[in-house]
Design an enzyme around this catalytic site. Structure first.
Site, PDB file in Angstrom:
ATOM      1  N   ASP A   1      -6.874   4.185  -4.798  1.00  0.00           N
ATOM      2  CA  ASP A   1      -7.492   3.787  -3.633  1.00  0.00           C
ATOM      3  C   ASP A   1      -8.033   5.201  -3.391  1.00  0.00           C
ATOM      4  O   ASP A   1      -8.459   5.706  -4.116  1.00  0.00           O
ATOM      5  CB  ASP A   1      -6.257   3.475  -2.538  1.00  0.00           C
ATOM      6  CG  ASP A   1      -6.921   2.561  -1.459  1.00  0.00           C
ATOM      7  OD1 ASP A   1      -7.791   3.130  -0.796  1.00  0.00           O
ATOM      8  OD2 ASP A   1      -6.534   1.233  -1.260  1.00  0.00           O
TER       9      ASP A   1
ATOM     10  N   LYS B   1       0.937  -1.304  -0.155  1.00  0.00           N
ATOM     11  CA  LYS B   1       0.039   0.013   0.052  1.00  0.00           C
ATOM     12  C   LYS B   1       1.010   1.303   0.055  1.00  0.00           C
ATOM     13  O   LYS B   1       2.147   1.265   0.645  1.00  0.00           O
ATOM     14  CB  LYS B   1      -0.819  -0.083   1.190  1.00  0.00           C
ATOM     15  CG  LYS B   1      -2.148   0.944   1.322  1.00  0.00           C
ATOM     16  CD  LYS B   1      -3.088   0.517   0.239  1.00  0.00           C
ATOM     17  CE  LYS B   1      -4.286  -0.204   0.473  1.00  0.00           C
ATOM     18  NZ  LYS B   1      -5.331  -0.446  -0.461  1.00  0.00           N
TER      19      LYS B   1
HETATM   20  P1  NAD Z   1     -13.591   7.120  -2.413  1.00  0.00           P
HETATM   21  O1  NAD Z   1     -12.755   8.217  -1.941  1.00  0.00           O
HETATM   22  O2  NAD Z   1     -14.091   7.035  -3.554  1.00  0.00           O
HETATM   23  O3  NAD Z   1     -15.084   7.421  -1.324  1.00  0.00           O
HETATM   24  C1  NAD Z   1     -15.012   7.588   0.013  1.00  0.00           C
HETATM   25  C2  NAD Z   1     -16.313   7.881   0.735  1.00  0.00           C
HETATM   26  O4  NAD Z   1     -16.319   7.906   1.703  1.00  0.00           O
HETATM   27  C3  NAD Z   1     -16.641   9.163   0.267  1.00  0.00           C
HETATM   28  O5  NAD Z   1     -18.169   9.051  -0.225  1.00  0.00           O
HETATM   29  C4  NAD Z   1     -16.463  10.214   1.298  1.00  0.00           C
HETATM   30  O6  NAD Z   1     -17.571  11.248   1.410  1.00  0.00           O
HETATM   31  C5  NAD Z   1     -16.975   9.065   2.274  1.00  0.00           C
HETATM   32  N1  NAD Z   1     -16.359   9.563   3.665  1.00  0.00           N
HETATM   33  C6  NAD Z   1     -15.181  10.060   3.968  1.00  0.00           C
HETATM   34  N2  NAD Z   1     -15.131  10.262   5.364  1.00  0.00           N
HETATM   35  C7  NAD Z   1     -16.263   9.892   6.052  1.00  0.00           C
HETATM   36  C8  NAD Z   1     -16.821   9.839   7.107  1.00  0.00           C
HETATM   37  N3  NAD Z   1     -16.183  10.352   8.498  1.00  0.00           N
HETATM   38  N4  NAD Z   1     -18.058   9.270   7.417  1.00  0.00           N
HETATM   39  C9  NAD Z   1     -18.896   8.875   6.210  1.00  0.00           C
HETATM   40  N5  NAD Z   1     -18.366   8.889   4.833  1.00  0.00           N
HETATM   41  C10 NAD Z   1     -17.195   9.447   5.113  1.00  0.00           C
HETATM   42  O7  NAD Z   1     -13.399   5.741  -1.649  1.00  0.00           O
HETATM   43  P2  NAD Z   1     -13.506   4.317  -2.190  1.00  0.00           P
HETATM   44  O8  NAD Z   1     -12.590   3.789  -3.287  1.00  0.00           O
HETATM   45  O9  NAD Z   1     -14.973   4.297  -2.339  1.00  0.00           O
HETATM   46  O10 NAD Z   1     -12.876   3.275  -0.849  1.00  0.00           O
HETATM   47  C11 NAD Z   1     -13.692   3.267   0.177  1.00  0.00           C
HETATM   48  C12 NAD Z   1     -13.011   2.272   1.204  1.00  0.00           C
HETATM   49  O11 NAD Z   1     -13.075   1.079   0.502  1.00  0.00           O
HETATM   50  C13 NAD Z   1     -11.781   2.430   1.507  1.00  0.00           C
HETATM   51  O12 NAD Z   1     -11.372   2.289   2.858  1.00  0.00           O
HETATM   52  C14 NAD Z   1     -10.719   1.885   0.873  1.00  0.00           C
HETATM   53  O13 NAD Z   1      -9.450   1.706   1.239  1.00  0.00           O
HETATM   54  C15 NAD Z   1     -11.629   0.662   0.453  1.00  0.00           C
HETATM   55  N6  NAD Z   1     -11.365   0.131  -0.746  1.00  0.00           N
HETATM   56  C16 NAD Z   1     -11.563   0.650  -1.966  1.00  0.00           C
HETATM   57  C17 NAD Z   1     -11.207  -0.215  -3.150  1.00  0.00           C
HETATM   58  C18 NAD Z   1     -11.491   0.335  -4.243  1.00  0.00           C
HETATM   59  O14 NAD Z   1     -11.472  -0.361  -5.345  1.00  0.00           O
HETATM   60  N7  NAD Z   1     -11.977   1.542  -4.546  1.00  0.00           N
HETATM   61  C19 NAD Z   1     -10.793  -1.461  -2.916  1.00  0.00           C
HETATM   62  C20 NAD Z   1     -10.902  -2.124  -1.916  1.00  0.00           C
HETATM   63  C21 NAD Z   1     -11.060  -1.369  -0.680  1.00  0.00           C
END
Ligand code: NAD
Length: 427
Positions: free
Chosen positions: A146, A106
């Site tokens: 990410d 990461k």
């Molecule tokens: P993103 O940046 O697209 O979205 C994050 C979302 O969380 C946004 O809507 C933001 O407003 C919201 N958010 C931030 N802080 C918040 C809070 N305190 N309370 C409520 N909502 C809040 O990110 P993503 O790609 O959707 O990833 C989300 C999670 O999934 C992360 O933990 C990431 O590590 C994990 N993840 C993502 C992927 C991927 O393919 N994108 C894969 C595996 C894991």
């Protein structure tokens, strides 16, 4: 976010518990508890105003016994090395659980892209690659998007890598835009993969998906695509929460008759922030950020960030909740895990539930390396098979050994990696 929470402590605690259950030998225990390599560096960026700003960057390769390391790059103003280390370790278990030949890594940059112009973001991405170019690549370590990073960021990074090495290396980075080395089906991969596991879990519990409702934390890539497929299969989401940039706090938007995904997408920025005033005008109830957790629904999907379900709020989970599917990485604290277990809620642990992304990244790498690209249907069906197989092996082991699903998933994943380290003669 709780500032005293340390994701790496949680990751190590989870690992220690499994090492005890597996009675892991001392060498593997010591080796797998820490990353194999860790990079800290400074990235000087010429800003649009002509001044240079120095950003802090990280890359952590936790383990590469199963294959080249793999993991995203996060842009976050509150990024810490311990969050990156925890996430790298979780990537090792994630690749292992879906049985793909990749290890865990990461990366991150402490920054808030909301405050950077596109040109500044491009220079930041290129700067990160200049610092890491010798230690990443298709055979070493393959970055991906990410939190708050996109396909565009990945393409700038790949371009910088190719400039440095003087050739085309599309397999060096995944999550690229389609047509530029990206795989069809990547954007929706994590969210869709999560719903494949939800579908299987509900099937095991004899619950009809069409009769369920869900509440989701987050409205970014993972959340939106999970909602998309869940809706397609007949489920109804009644609330979503997201970060509100204007008030600098999270908000929850609720519509008991079911949120309209497209309507909300139309008023959401590229970082997953819903326009609060427009949501209210569209008839959504505007509730405090943590209200997503106490909704009367069958399914909770934390898909925003780590440490969202804690000892303090886990007791607020409604008795109606039957299933928690962890879209985010590390959304549940160890203390909250105990409460979830006591409540008898079926949990699909993060590194299984959100493994659809890395599975598709692996497919993207295979396609990029061979310079031959598959149809979307092929990608989707291959991913469904991988996720379903992984879910079934975890669930079978949990039933056989009467284990919490997180523990069962960990046992399978850690055991595979430990065996690979031993078989290579490392431990
Ligand atoms: P993103 O940046 O697209 O979205 C994050 C979302 O969380 C946004 O809507 C933001 O407003 C919201 N958010 C931030 N802080 C918040 C809070 N305190 N309370 C409520 N909502 C809040 O990110 P993503 O790609 O959707 O990833 C989300 C999670 O999934 C992360 O933990 C990431 O590590 C994990 N993840 C993502 C992927 C991927 O393919 N994108 C894969 C595996 C894991």
């Amino acid at each position: 976010m709780n500032r005293t929470y340390n994701a790496f402590d949680t990751a190590k605690k989870q690992f220690d518990k499994i090492a005890d259950i597996l009675d892991l030998d001392t060498a593997n225990r010591e080796f797998l508890r820490e990353p194999v390599r860790e990079f800290h560096f400074s990235i000087p960026v010429r800003m649009d105003n002509g001044k240079v700003q120095v950003f802090k960057g990280f890359r952590v390769q936790h383990n590469d016994a199963l294959g080249p390391a793999k993991g995203g790059i996060r842009f976050h103003p509150m990024e810490t090395i311990d969050t990156v280390k925890a996430s790298a370790m979780w990537m090792t278990w994630k690749c292992s659980i879906v049985d793909i030949p990749l290890g865990g890594a990461k990366g991150g940059i402490i920054c808030d892209p909301h405050n950077l112009s596109l040109r500044e973001q491009e220079r930041l991405c290129r700067g990160w690659v200049r610092q890491m170019a010798r230690n990443i690549g298709p055979l070493l370590d393959i970055p991906a998007p990410d939190v708050m990073t996109t396909g565009q960021h990945m393409l700038w990074m790949l371009d910088e890598y190719e400039v440095i090495y003087g050739g085309k290396y599309p397999g060096a980075i995944t999550g690229k835009p389609v047509g530029m080395g990206g795989s069809l089906g990547r954007i929706e991969a994590t969210g869709y993969g999560l719903i494949f596991t939800v579908r299987e879990a509900l099937r095991e519990m004899n619950i009809r998906l069409e009769e369920t409702t869900a509440s989701v934390q987050g409205f970014g890539n993972v959340a939106q695509h999970a909602i998309e497929l869940y809706n397609k299969l007949g489920g109804k989401v009644i609330s979503v929460s997201c970060w509100d940039q204007e008030s600098s706090e999270p908000r929850t938007y609720r519509k008991l008759s079911g949120i309209d995904l497209q309507e909300l997408r139309n008023i959401t920025d590229s970082f997953g922030g819903i326009d609060r005033n427009k949501a209210i005008k569209l008839g959504y109830e505007d509730l405090p950020g943590d209200y997503w957790i106490n909704q009367d629904v069958e399914i909770l999907i934390p898909a925003a960030l780590e440490n969202s379900i804690t000892e303090e709020n886990a007791s607020k989970i409604s008795n109606k909740v039957k299933l928690i599917a962890e879209g985010a990485n590390g959304p549940t604290s160890s203390e909250a895990d105990k409460i979830i277990q006591e409540k008898g809620i079926f949990l699909i642990p993060d590194f299984l539930a959100n493994a659809g992304g890395v599975t598709c990244s692996y497919f993207e790498q295979v396609q990029s390396n061979s310079n031959y690209f598959w149809s979307k249907e092929e990608v989707l069906s291959k991913r469904d098979n991988k996720m379903t197989d992984a879910f079934i092996s975890v669930s079978d082991l949990a039933k056989k050994m009467d284990l919490y699903t997180r523990d069962a998933a960990y046992i399978l994943a850690v055991d595979r990696v430990a065996k690979a380290c031993s078989n290579r003669g490392w431990t």
